[in-house]
Design an enzyme around this catalytic site. Sequence first.
Site, PDB file in Angstrom:
ATOM      1  N   ALA A 139       0.818  -1.215   0.000  1.00 19.97           N
ATOM      2  CA  ALA A 139       0.000   0.000   0.000  1.00 19.97           C
ATOM      3  C   ALA A 139       0.854   1.269   0.000  1.00 19.97           C
ATOM      4  O   ALA A 139       2.081   1.230   0.139  1.00 19.97           O
ATOM      5  CB  ALA A 139      -0.950  -0.016   1.189  1.00 19.97           C
ATOM      6  N   HIS A 140       0.158   2.390  -0.119  1.00 19.03           N
ATOM      7  CA  HIS A 140       0.807   3.693  -0.274  1.00 19.03           C
ATOM      8  C   HIS A 140       1.739   4.024   0.881  1.00 19.03           C
ATOM      9  O   HIS A 140       1.458   3.734   2.038  1.00 19.03           O
ATOM     10  CB  HIS A 140      -0.252   4.793  -0.420  1.00 19.03           C
ATOM     11  CG  HIS A 140      -1.183   4.906   0.755  1.00 19.03           C
ATOM     12  ND1 HIS A 140      -0.915   5.693   1.847  1.00 19.03           N
ATOM     13  CD2 HIS A 140      -2.384   4.320   0.998  1.00 19.03           C
ATOM     14  CE1 HIS A 140      -1.901   5.609   2.707  1.00 19.03           C
ATOM     15  NE2 HIS A 140      -2.812   4.777   2.222  1.00 19.03           N
ATOM     16  N   ASN A 141       2.870   4.611   0.532  1.00 20.55           N
ATOM     17  CA  ASN A 141       3.870   5.109   1.476  1.00 20.55           C
ATOM     18  C   ASN A 141       4.580   4.011   2.268  1.00 20.55           C
ATOM     19  O   ASN A 141       5.300   4.310   3.222  1.00 20.55           O
ATOM     20  CB  ASN A 141       3.274   6.129   2.447  1.00 20.55           C
ATOM     21  CG  ASN A 141       2.915   7.432   1.756  1.00 20.55           C
ATOM     22  OD1 ASN A 141       1.764   7.611   1.343  1.00 20.55           O
ATOM     23  ND2 ASN A 141       3.876   8.316   1.596  1.00 20.55           N
TER      24      ASN A 141
END
Length: 332
Positions: A244-246
């Site tokens: 997922a993001h980051n």
Amino acid sequence: MKKSYSIEDINAVLNGELIGTTSQLIEGPEELQKAKTHHITFIGSTKYVKYWAESKACAAIINDNLNVEPGENRALIKVKNADLAMAKILELFNPPAPEFTIDIHPTAVIHDTAKIGKGCKIGANCYVGKDVELGNGVILYPNVCVFDETIIGENTIVWSGTVIRERCIIGSHCIFHTNVSIGADGFGYRPSDDGRGLVKIPQIGNVIIGHYVEIGANSCVDRAKFSSTIIGDGCKIDNLVQIAHNSIMGRSCIMAGHSGLAGSVTLGDGVIIGGSASIKDHTTIHSGATVGAGSGVVGDVEAGKTVLGYPAQDARDMLKQWVAVRRFMKTQ
């Protein structure tokens, strides 16, 4: 053309201890119980030794701590690590990759501003967007999309169906298998002020992937809300994995199939995530730690520690709990 090698040819690659001999030419590797007379097999632990006597294989690669007799017209090659030795044999017999009859297929759409390195191959129906840079020797198999301003390092291979979104930075010598998604929007929503819907949070960052990274089929690496989602050099990611993001992965991490990282997870170097394990957002798993298959990590994990279960905890403690529960159940 079918490849075949003598046992001496094989041992020249492995440089192991050859015990016994065979006149049979070897045409490929196979499992102990499925092997035919033209196969070489491998024995990596004592649990498989019992199958050697009945196996039809003419040769076997075995760990040097095992006591096995070769038998008539059969040979053994003793090595320190049979699994690593077998990897070399698989390379010997590895069939060639699909061939390109033309380096850049006429149906490929390549923006005028894209920079294509020497020796690149771009298959049918590929799309290469504005200001994309492909390093020397990059291979895009048919139906790959690489969107604007993405940079891909030399000798990276991208298999069919993969989509690499805009502004991603990909290292050299990577392999992305079929239908990988890199750089799609991160999953970010918040309840609206009136409580009657959800507000999408824009995801304006990118994905940065290091060198020698391999990503399995149908896996997803989402771009960051801001800054970058990062996968370090040498990471190996199985099929059907979600990052997922980051999230940030250190060097040489392994993620097995169906596992997933929620947003802003940090992995140190050499972390191993077992199949179907899930990692809570904003969690840090420090270098050398292992997460057992099917586990759910809800807090930070110390360096070098092995955790197991749901919620995940020290593997030894969890195993003791399982034993205690089993004993309790038997008394009921």
